[in-house]
Design a protein around this motif. Structure first.
Motif, mmCIF file in Angstrom:
data_model
loop_
_atom_site.group_PDB
_atom_site.id
_atom_site.type_symbol
_atom_site.label_atom_id
_atom_site.label_comp_id
_atom_site.label_asym_id
_atom_site.label_seq_id
_atom_site.Cartn_x
_atom_site.Cartn_y
_atom_site.Cartn_z
ATOM 1 N N ALA A 55 0.844 -1.207 0.000
ATOM 2 C CA ALA A 55 0.000 0.000 0.000
ATOM 3 C C ALA A 55 0.874 1.250 0.000
ATOM 4 C CB ALA A 55 -0.893 0.001 1.242
ATOM 5 N N GLY A 56 0.327 2.332 -0.544
ATOM 6 C CA GLY A 56 0.959 3.652 -0.433
ATOM 7 C C GLY A 56 2.385 3.678 -0.957
ATOM 8 N N THR A 57 3.254 4.245 -0.145
ATOM 9 C CA THR A 57 4.654 4.362 -0.535
ATOM 10 C C THR A 57 5.288 2.996 -0.785
ATOM 11 O OG1 THR A 57 5.044 6.499 0.460
ATOM 12 C CG2 THR A 57 6.924 5.022 0.407
ATOM 13 N N SER A 58 4.907 2.002 0.002
ATOM 14 C CA SER A 58 5.475 0.667 -0.198
ATOM 15 C C SER A 58 5.050 0.105 -1.557
ATOM 16 C CB SER A 58 5.053 -0.263 0.941
ATOM 17 O OG SER A 58 5.619 0.185 2.151
ATOM 18 N N GLN A 103 6.540 -1.230 5.583
ATOM 19 C CA GLN A 103 7.429 -0.628 6.571
ATOM 20 C C GLN A 103 7.036 -1.103 7.968
ATOM 21 O OE1 GLN A 103 8.973 1.533 9.592
ATOM 22 N NE2 GLN A 103 6.828 2.050 9.142
ATOM 23 N N SER A 104 5.777 -0.930 8.313
ATOM 24 C CA SER A 104 5.320 -1.211 9.685
ATOM 25 C C SER A 104 5.084 -2.689 9.944
ATOM 26 C CB SER A 104 4.015 -0.458 9.946
ATOM 27 O OG SER A 104 3.002 -0.956 9.064
ATOM 28 N N GLY A 105 4.759 -3.430 8.895
ATOM 29 C CA GLY A 105 4.373 -4.824 9.083
ATOM 30 C C GLY A 105 2.991 -4.982 9.696
ATOM 31 N N VAL A 153 5.072 10.361 9.652
ATOM 32 C CA VAL A 153 4.021 9.649 8.910
ATOM 33 C C VAL A 153 4.438 9.471 7.442
ATOM 34 C CG1 VAL A 153 1.676 9.902 7.992
ATOM 35 C CG2 VAL A 153 2.093 10.181 10.437
ATOM 36 N N ALA A 154 5.037 10.496 6.872
ATOM 37 C CA ALA A 154 5.482 10.390 5.473
ATOM 38 C C ALA A 154 6.720 9.494 5.416
ATOM 39 C CB ALA A 154 5.812 11.777 4.927
ATOM 40 N N SER A 155 6.626 8.439 4.659
ATOM 41 C CA SER A 155 7.706 7.460 4.587
ATOM 42 C C SER A 155 8.788 7.929 3.613
ATOM 43 C CB SER A 155 7.107 6.133 4.113
ATOM 44 O OG SER A 155 8.107 5.150 4.044
ATOM 45 N N ALA A 238 4.737 12.676 -5.839
ATOM 46 C CA ALA A 238 3.432 13.352 -5.767
ATOM 47 C C ALA A 238 2.734 13.000 -4.454
ATOM 48 C CB ALA A 238 2.565 12.963 -6.963
ATOM 49 N N LEU A 239 2.817 11.734 -4.061
ATOM 50 C CA LEU A 239 2.198 11.327 -2.786
ATOM 51 C C LEU A 239 2.824 12.094 -1.623
ATOM 52 C CD1 LEU A 239 0.335 9.570 -1.032
ATOM 53 C CD2 LEU A 239 2.064 7.772 -1.104
ATOM 54 N N LYS A 240 4.157 12.229 -1.642
ATOM 55 C CA LYS A 240 4.834 12.974 -0.574
ATOM 56 C C LYS A 240 4.275 14.380 -0.482
ATOM 57 C CE LYS A 240 6.153 10.461 1.313
ATOM 58 N NZ LYS A 240 6.290 9.077 1.000
HETATM 59 O O1 M6R Z 1 3.690 0.286 6.837
HETATM 60 P P1 M6R Z 1 3.363 0.193 5.358
HETATM 61 O O2 M6R Z 1 4.575 0.283 4.495
HETATM 62 O O3 M6R Z 1 2.565 -1.063 5.055
HETATM 63 O O4 M6R Z 1 2.445 1.415 5.085
HETATM 64 C C1 M6R Z 1 1.839 1.596 3.831
HETATM 65 C C2 M6R Z 1 1.282 2.993 3.672
HETATM 66 O O5 M6R Z 1 0.284 3.244 4.630
HETATM 67 C C3 M6R Z 1 2.374 4.068 3.803
HETATM 68 O O6 M6R Z 1 3.434 3.828 2.923
HETATM 69 C C4 M6R Z 1 1.797 5.452 3.529
HETATM 70 O O7 M6R Z 1 1.419 5.550 2.197
HETATM 71 C C5 M6R Z 1 2.827 6.523 3.900
HETATM 72 N N1 M6R Z 1 2.269 7.430 4.876
HETATM 73 C C6 M6R Z 1 3.292 7.329 2.732
HETATM 74 O O8 M6R Z 1 4.235 8.279 3.089
#
Ligand code: M6R
Length: 359
Positions: A55-58, A103-105, A153-155, A238-240
């Motif tokens: 999801a998201g950045t991942s 990232q978080s698992g 929060v922003a990865s 763009a997401l950032k």
């Molecule tokens: O912990 P995750 O990598 O699974 O999280 C996925 C997304 O929720 C996460 O990357 C989110 O898009 C970030 N806040 C983006 O910066």
């Protein structure tokens, strides 16, 4: 502890060169060859297709990873958004292998897919920053990102760590049966070059702050464009920007602009072009000229070997497959400084949580 940093995000952006070095230490031997669990590699080798789910950045890191797995390990790879895959599973190949990037698992959308995958008894790997996290425990295998805690929060550093580890893993898979592309790819040297290149970029903070103030601070919208890997990075940058500065930003395949979105270009609309791939550099440059002719304020992020005198940001040269690790950094810093100069809480944007544990 953020030390002297005003926000964790800036600290985490600055940590990226060291994260690259750390991954090199943990996963590569002195000869530069990957040291990866043999059992995992044997299982991966049996797969006829990889399915990256995130999801998201991942997810954006997965898009880059797919190109690495295909080019270095010669294995077809698909990338899927977790929340879509969970309830609309596509037809699978005969021997699928699942890679969860998180990232978080703890991302609920991704876990839902893992539960389905486990029910179907398919092998899986979780690539995560958090040991013993839920997705790590529930997958067949785990590889850790070793990026250190990511608090903002922003990865940022998790994204580059994921891509670096995907490059190492792609080389490892390709090496199992001695594929030339994998053998010839000196990932250790590349990660060293990337680390130095990242350092050079983060040392130029004033340039990025000035650029953010000039182009992004007062705009309601902005576009990032590119092709191939550069398109993947445009989605992430763009997401950032939208996530922490609330500018409505979109990443576009640059060829798609003229199929509709170019109608949104007005005087001073920022359009940021990422150009790191030889085969499409000229095309993206033409697309930038098209928007400039309609009044857009264009910014270019270009690798050294493709740069022209008029380019805005020049990236140090690395292997063409690794450019995402550098081209993303200007976008991270532009987003940071836009948010900062708007007086926003950079680390804790509205409506968002660090890990999303609901579907
Ligand atoms: O912990 P995750 O990598 O699974 O999280 C996925 C997304 O929720 C996460 O990357 C989110 O898009 C970030 N806040 C983006 O910066």
């Amino acid at each position: 502890d953020k030390g002297t940093y005003p926000f964790y995000m800036l600290k985490e952006i600055d940590e990226q060169p060291n994260v690259m070095r750390k991954l090199s230490q943990v996963y590569l031997n002195d000869a530069g060859n990957p040291v990866i669990n043999e059992d995992l590699l044997a299982t991966l080798k049996q797969a006829d297709r990889l399915y990256i789910v995130a999801a998201g950045t991942s997810y954006h890191a997965g898009l880059v990873g797919a190109k690495l797995f295909e080019s270095l390990a010669n294995v077809p790879t698909e990338v899927h958004v977790s929340s879509e895959f969970a309830y609309n599973q596509p037809l699978l190949s005969a021997h699928p292998f699942f890679i969860f990037l998180t990232q978080s698992g703890e991302t609920a959308d991704s876990r839902e897919v893992l539960l389905n995958v486990n029910e179907q008894k398919f092998p899986s790997l979780t690539i995560t920053n958090v040991p013993n996290s839920t997705l790590s425990r529930e997958a067949t295998y785990t590889l850790l990102l070793h990026a250190g805690p990511e608090i903002a929060v922003a990865s940022t550093k998790a994204y580059t760590a994921q891509i670096a580890l995907e490059a190492i893993l792609a080389k490892a898979i390709g090496m199992v049966d001695g594929q030339a592309a994998a053998k010839d790819f000196d990932v250790k040297q590349q990660l060293a070059l990337v680390a130095n290149g990242m350092q050079a970029l983060v040392d130029e903070k004033d340039t990025f702050e000035a650029l953010a103030k000039d182009a992004l601070l007062h705009t309601p919208n902005a576009f990032y464009i590119g092709r191939g890997l550069d398109y993947d990075v445009s989605l992430e940058t763009a997401l950032k920007l939208k996530e922490i500065s609330y500018v409505q930003a979109e990443g576009f395949a640059s060829g798609e602009l003229k199929h509709g979105t170019i109608a949104l270009i007005e005087k001073d609309t920022p359009v940021i072009g990422i150009i790191t791939q030889k085969n499409t550099a000229g095309l993206t440059r033409s697309n930038l000229q098209e928007v400039a002719a309609r009044g857009a304020k264009t910014i270019t992020i270009v690798t050294d070997d493709l740069a022209k005198p008029e380019d805005t940001i020049v990236l140090p040269a690395v292997d063409e497959r690794m450019t995402a690790l550098l081209s993303v950094v200007p976008g991270q810093l532009l987003a940071y400084y836009t948010s900062l100069n708007k007086g926003l809480d950079v680390d804790k944007p509205r409506n968002l949580a660090k890990s999303v544990t609901v579907e």
